[in-house]
Motif scaffolding. Structure first.
Motif, PDB file in Angstrom:
ATOM      1  N   LYS A 109      33.717  16.952   9.308  1.00 46.77           N
ATOM      2  CA  LYS A 109      32.413  16.282   9.269  1.00 46.77           C
ATOM      3  C   LYS A 109      31.552  16.697  10.460  1.00 46.77           C
ATOM      4  O   LYS A 109      30.350  16.960  10.317  1.00 46.77           O
ATOM      5  CB  LYS A 109      32.629  14.774   9.265  1.00 46.77           C
ATOM      6  CG  LYS A 109      31.361  13.954   9.083  1.00 46.77           C
ATOM      7  CD  LYS A 109      31.683  12.462   9.010  1.00 46.77           C
ATOM      8  CE  LYS A 109      30.417  11.639   8.831  1.00 46.77           C
ATOM      9  NZ  LYS A 109      30.727  10.180   8.766  1.00 46.77           N
ATOM     10  N   ILE A 145      32.549  20.547   4.288  1.00 51.32           N
ATOM     11  CA  ILE A 145      32.831  19.596   3.214  1.00 51.32           C
ATOM     12  C   ILE A 145      33.787  20.234   2.213  1.00 51.32           C
ATOM     13  O   ILE A 145      33.788  21.447   2.014  1.00 51.32           O
ATOM     14  CB  ILE A 145      31.550  19.138   2.484  1.00 51.32           C
ATOM     15  CG1 ILE A 145      30.825  20.348   1.883  1.00 51.32           C
ATOM     16  CG2 ILE A 145      30.643  18.341   3.397  1.00 51.32           C
ATOM     17  CD1 ILE A 145      29.682  19.971   0.961  1.00 51.32           C
ATOM     18  N   ILE A 161      34.138  16.121  -2.756  1.00 49.71           N
ATOM     19  CA  ILE A 161      34.707  15.021  -1.979  1.00 49.71           C
ATOM     20  C   ILE A 161      33.738  14.644  -0.866  1.00 49.71           C
ATOM     21  O   ILE A 161      33.230  15.520  -0.156  1.00 49.71           O
ATOM     22  CB  ILE A 161      36.080  15.405  -1.372  1.00 49.71           C
ATOM     23  CG1 ILE A 161      37.031  15.922  -2.450  1.00 49.71           C
ATOM     24  CG2 ILE A 161      36.690  14.217  -0.643  1.00 49.71           C
ATOM     25  CD1 ILE A 161      37.396  14.909  -3.505  1.00 49.71           C
ATOM     26  N   ARG A 162      33.491  13.347  -0.723  1.00 46.93           N
ATOM     27  CA  ARG A 162      32.590  12.893   0.332  1.00 46.93           C
ATOM     28  C   ARG A 162      33.251  13.044   1.706  1.00 46.93           C
ATOM     29  O   ARG A 162      34.464  12.860   1.839  1.00 46.93           O
ATOM     30  CB  ARG A 162      32.216  11.419   0.120  1.00 46.93           C
ATOM     31  CG  ARG A 162      31.308  11.194  -1.091  1.00 46.93           C
ATOM     32  CD  ARG A 162      30.939   9.740  -1.192  1.00 46.93           C
ATOM     33  NE  ARG A 162      30.044   9.489  -2.311  1.00 46.93           N
ATOM     34  CZ  ARG A 162      29.572   8.301  -2.639  1.00 46.93           C
ATOM     35  NH1 ARG A 162      29.942   7.234  -1.927  1.00 46.93           N
ATOM     36  NH2 ARG A 162      28.765   8.158  -3.674  1.00 46.93           N
ATOM     37  N   PRO A 163      32.441  13.364   2.725  1.00 41.60           N
ATOM     38  CA  PRO A 163      32.996  13.488   4.084  1.00 41.60           C
ATOM     39  C   PRO A 163      33.514  12.147   4.590  1.00 41.60           C
ATOM     40  O   PRO A 163      33.119  11.080   4.120  1.00 41.60           O
ATOM     41  CB  PRO A 163      31.791  13.966   4.911  1.00 41.60           C
ATOM     42  CG  PRO A 163      30.819  14.507   3.919  1.00 41.60           C
ATOM     43  CD  PRO A 163      31.019  13.728   2.661  1.00 41.60           C
ATOM     44  N   GLU A 182      37.030   9.497   2.508  1.00 39.91           N
ATOM     45  CA  GLU A 182      37.469  10.078   1.228  1.00 39.91           C
ATOM     46  C   GLU A 182      38.126  11.443   1.434  1.00 39.91           C
ATOM     47  O   GLU A 182      39.089  11.781   0.748  1.00 39.91           O
ATOM     48  CB  GLU A 182      36.286  10.189   0.262  1.00 39.91           C
ATOM     49  CG  GLU A 182      35.828   8.861  -0.306  1.00 39.91           C
ATOM     50  CD  GLU A 182      34.860   9.042  -1.462  1.00 39.91           C
ATOM     51  OE1 GLU A 182      34.805  10.168  -2.013  1.00 39.91           O
ATOM     52  OE2 GLU A 182      34.169   8.074  -1.811  1.00 39.91           O
ATOM     53  N   THR A 183      37.600  12.215   2.377  1.00 36.68           N
ATOM     54  CA  THR A 183      38.210  13.511   2.686  1.00 36.68           C
ATOM     55  C   THR A 183      39.616  13.334   3.252  1.00 36.68           C
ATOM     56  O   THR A 183      40.550  14.051   2.873  1.00 36.68           O
ATOM     57  CB  THR A 183      37.333  14.289   3.695  1.00 36.68           C
ATOM     58  OG1 THR A 183      36.055  14.546   3.107  1.00 36.68           O
ATOM     59  CG2 THR A 183      37.976  15.605   4.080  1.00 36.68           C
TER      60      THR A 183
END
Length: 428
Positions: A330, A335, A339-341, A344-345
């Motif tokens: 991040k 990224i 997948i959201r940073p 969730e990552t």
């Protein structure tokens, strides 16, 4: 060469000729934890040499400091301070090595004079010129054992600084490889007329090496996209240009390396070792623990395999910081597609790691119990120990790392030569 030479220099008051004669006649200290330690030291352990403790106290200290780095804030702070922090951590590891040697050296002398090379004044083997009950045997021997480990540690660090590869790992590999030619010769000597079986053994050994390479080198590549922003200007406008660079995170299938096997072996051998000292020879409990300490019994290998799987998950979880990896991605503008940073990552990386750890743990377990399997098939015991386990994984891992560093060195050398002289790689 110096390390192998030192493994044949005896402690003061020990007759090396009588030691060699006794070992040849008795062939003791070749199994259990004593055999494991002896293989790591290239035979120094059972010969009562100045390098009898080998480099293992330094390895133990390094593991302790690594585990402390996950719980002690001061060590965590040092690990994040770059080169100066690493130097301080190395200094702590060196002092801890001396502390471990102060405990292990007297323990080794007690073991070697009572079990490995037992002292008996009435024996025909005049192993000890100075009786091991004498102060002038214990004090110089303790000092020399500690000095031998520190000297081996210094040699390893010098190889790292001035050579190619990790010097400590290379010294361990040299000690393990020292027994391989003798093991192959013994396997052929058992039945020289049965050359077909010997060729099958050698083919099997090559296949096991290939399996080790697969376990050590296998990775799961997680794609990562880094966003890079740049600004271009002209006389009439200024605009932003966004570019992207694709890369990947290599998650190792066997991220824990040989550590699960080492931890599992320590637990398996500990009850039997304690039972030897505190229980009577006729005790059924002692006989049970003796069977559990034999690496060629099915009871040992069943529990050993379960412990390896458990420790593989445990060690992978504490050494692969998925939350830290997610934060670094991040911060650097990276990224994982879809997948959201952030959280969730981290969850995504943890899920992948959990899935690939299971096959890695199963393969590692299979490799660890393979020596017992091939021994049942008729392979000679000293050669069977090279059909897997810690020894083979260490050898393959060190050789692969050294080859990779050699290739990197040659690539840089060719690149530098091309830039300075304008010659092509073919000319170089």
């Amino acid at each position: 060469m110096v390390y192998r030479f030192g493994s044949h220099i005896p402690l003061p008051g020990v007759d090396i000729n009588e030691v060699n004669r006794f070992i040849t006649d008795q062939e003791n200290a070749n199994s259990g934890i004593l055999g494991l330690l002896n293989s790591f030291t290239g035979g120094s352990f059972k010969r009562a040499s100045v390098f009898a403790l080998g480099i293992m106290p330094y390895i133990s200290a390094s593991i302790v400091v690594q585990l402390m780095g996950m719980a002690v804030p001061y060590i965590q702070k040092l690990q994040k301070e770059g080169e100066s922090g690493r130097n301080k951590v190395n200094q702590i590891t060196r002092w801890l090595t001396i502390g471990i040697c102060l405990v292990q050296a007297p323990a080794y002398l007690t073991l070697v004079t009572s079990q490995i090379l037992p002292y008996d004044p009435a024996s025909s083997y005049a192993i000890y010129v100075i009786p091991p009950t004498n102060f002038w045997f214990w004090f110089p021997s303790t000092v020399i054992l500690i000095t031998g480990t520190i000297f081996a540690m210094w040699m390893g660090e010098k190889i790292t600084d001035k050579g190619i590869g990790n010097g400590i790992s290379i010294l361990i590999m040299v000690g393990i490889l020292a027994d391989l030619p003798k093991a192959i010769f013994n396997a052929f000597e058992v039945d020289p007329s049965n050359g077909i079986f010997f060729l099958i053994e050698m083919l099997g050994l090559i296949l096991v090496i290939a399996m080790c390479i697969m376990i050590v080198a296998a990775v799961r590549k997680v794609p990562v996209q880094y966003v890079r922003r740049a600004q271009t200007s002209s006389s009439s406008y200024m605009r932003s240009v966004t570019d992207s660079v694709r890369s990947y995170i290599p998650l190792k299938v066997n991220a824990a390396g040989v550590m699960p096997i080492i931890f599992a072996q320590a637990i398996m051998f500990l009850p039997g070792t304690l039972a030897n000292y505190f229980l009577d020879d006729t005790s059924s409990v002692k006989q049970f623990f003796a069977k559990m300490a034999d690496p060629f019994t099915w009871e040992y290998n069943l529990i050993f395999g379960l412990l390896i799987i458990i420790f593989t998950y445990f060690y992978t979880a504490i050494t692969i910081p998925v939350n830290q990896m997610a934060e670094d991605l991040k911060r650097n503008g990276g990224i994982i597609p879809g997948i959201r940073p952030g959280k969730e990552t981290a969850n995504f990386l943890d899920e992948i790691l959990s899935k690939i750890t299971l096959p890695g743990a199963i393969l590692l377990t299979l490799l660890a119990v393979l020596p017992a399997i091939v021994k049942l098939l008729g392979v000679e015991q000293s050669l069977a120990m090279f059909f897997g386990g810690t020894s083979m994984l260490i050898m393959v891992g060190v050789i692969l790392d050294t080859v990779q560093q050699i290739n990197t060195y040659l690539l840089n050398h060719r690149y530098d030569g091309l830039m300075t002289s304008g010659r092509t790689s073919r000319d170089i």
